[in-house]
Design an enzyme around this catalytic site. Sequence first.
Site: not given
Length: 564
Positions: A196, A199, A204, A317
């Site tokens: 998906l 990072g 992920v 963040d």
Amino acid sequence: MDFGSLETVVANSAFIAARGSFDGSSTPSSRDKKYLAKLRLPPLSKCEGLRDNLSLEFESLCSEQPIGKRLFQQFLKTDERHVPALELWKDIEDYDTADDDLRPQKAQAILAEYLDPQGTLFCNFLDQGMVTRVKEGPTGSQDGLFQPLLQATMEHLSQAPFQEYLESLYFLRFLQWKWLEAQPIGEDWFLDFRVLGKGGFGEVSACQMKATGKMYACKKLNKKRLKKKKGYQGAIVEKRILTKVHSRFIVSLAYAFETKTDLCLVMTIMNGGDVRYHIYNVDEDNPGFSEPRAIYYTAQIISGLEHLHQRRIVYRDLKPENVLLDNDGNIRISDLGLAVELKEGQNKTKGYAGTPGFMAPELLRGEEYDFSVDYFALGVTLYEMIAARGPFRARGEKVENKELKQRIISEPVKYPEKFSQASKDFCEQLLEKDPEKRLGFRDGTCDALRANVLFKDISWRQLEAGMLIPPFIPDSRTVYAKNIQDVGAFSTVKGVVFDKADTEFFQEFASGNCSIPWQEEMIETGLFGDLNVWRADGQMPDDMKGITTEEAAPTAKSGMCLIS
């Protein structure tokens, strides 16, 4: 033929098929029988030591833990002495989440049924002074109307009824579930689907828990990359915070385990994609959101930030890429790897962390800062949702970080015509250069933000109960993610050797099931109902004795009942 596109089409098809109904829930046909067979309640002989090691705190056992709450309420229902308190508890919870037009009627029913001595479920344990104050107070649809009654009811239940529960078969059943919850789990329990996203330390991907069929997102942190980039601290902080915080506006951590190459965090899957994707990729000819849609997401982000800040956690963040949409179109904030938890007595922290363009002036100047930096980032996020660009650079403009820093610290923000006066004023208060003047978290709440005219059409109570219909509902036939070939791949990490300290860290990280999300999964997927079998005569169930369903079959005439 474009084999990259073909790979994405095939992966998307498999993912959508596995999802089944778009709500991410499971059906019996989506369960792996081999792993489902491992989810069986143990005989009591295996649970003997749990009682001594379990925290017997009433709120945790009977309110916070979903299976614990269900079993405690089932126990109360078996004793007519406790039924009035049980029903009052449930009716107050029902009142708190009811639509405003239904609340007056529900309030009157509570007054008549539980507070009137002639009522069918009169609660004689309630202090009469409190009852009088509630009766004489305002009635209607206001929030917190019955909060004193609920507190008194829970206090009553935490005394003798709770002690009786601890000696009951229902508590023994809870111990069985806690034993099952504590069993080790690893990558073999999950089936991976398409990637998906990516990072800083790994990918992920979508995955499915084989035993229940429930869909999740698995964040894989490459061990070698973590060590090389000194990422251990961020990884354990994210895991610790996700374990601690349970909010409908923050992704939940359900499992943590390790493989030979990765540390894995199995979390809430957000099938709707991230907000940045929706801003720029869903309608490329008309990027950005309508103001009502941006306001709705902003309201949910505020609730998520409040839940973090009430637990003394600075996010650091917040950005559209880290705000994810679920199946229904509601959002959760994610990626807490840069978050920091303030210690008791500590009001501020220091350190350079965040994403260029979203960091507050005080952080960029190297000063100490508090939760206020997250509200500056909220202002940037709201601006980008409406304008389809950041407030400190034009769309497509390449700006060096040094120049971007200077703009954030000293230059005023200009607003395009898409902004109403209300949204502009709200953004201005969030993007205030001086953190002391900036709108944000005050006196333990975000009430000052909620009171802003921008949210005049938002019912905060219904928003936080998940009762509002979102302005956009994702299409169940669409995968809101980049094509697989566009996600990119990581290069191989070489020259990293693990030592004993690394191994110990990996083992500490891989803690297995997370209690509340795991219990929610058991209930949502029907496993709790399937296994929560009781004898009709009230005697000890066969599973507690170690007798299997097959062995008990010849004596089934004695009567069994299911309670979910």
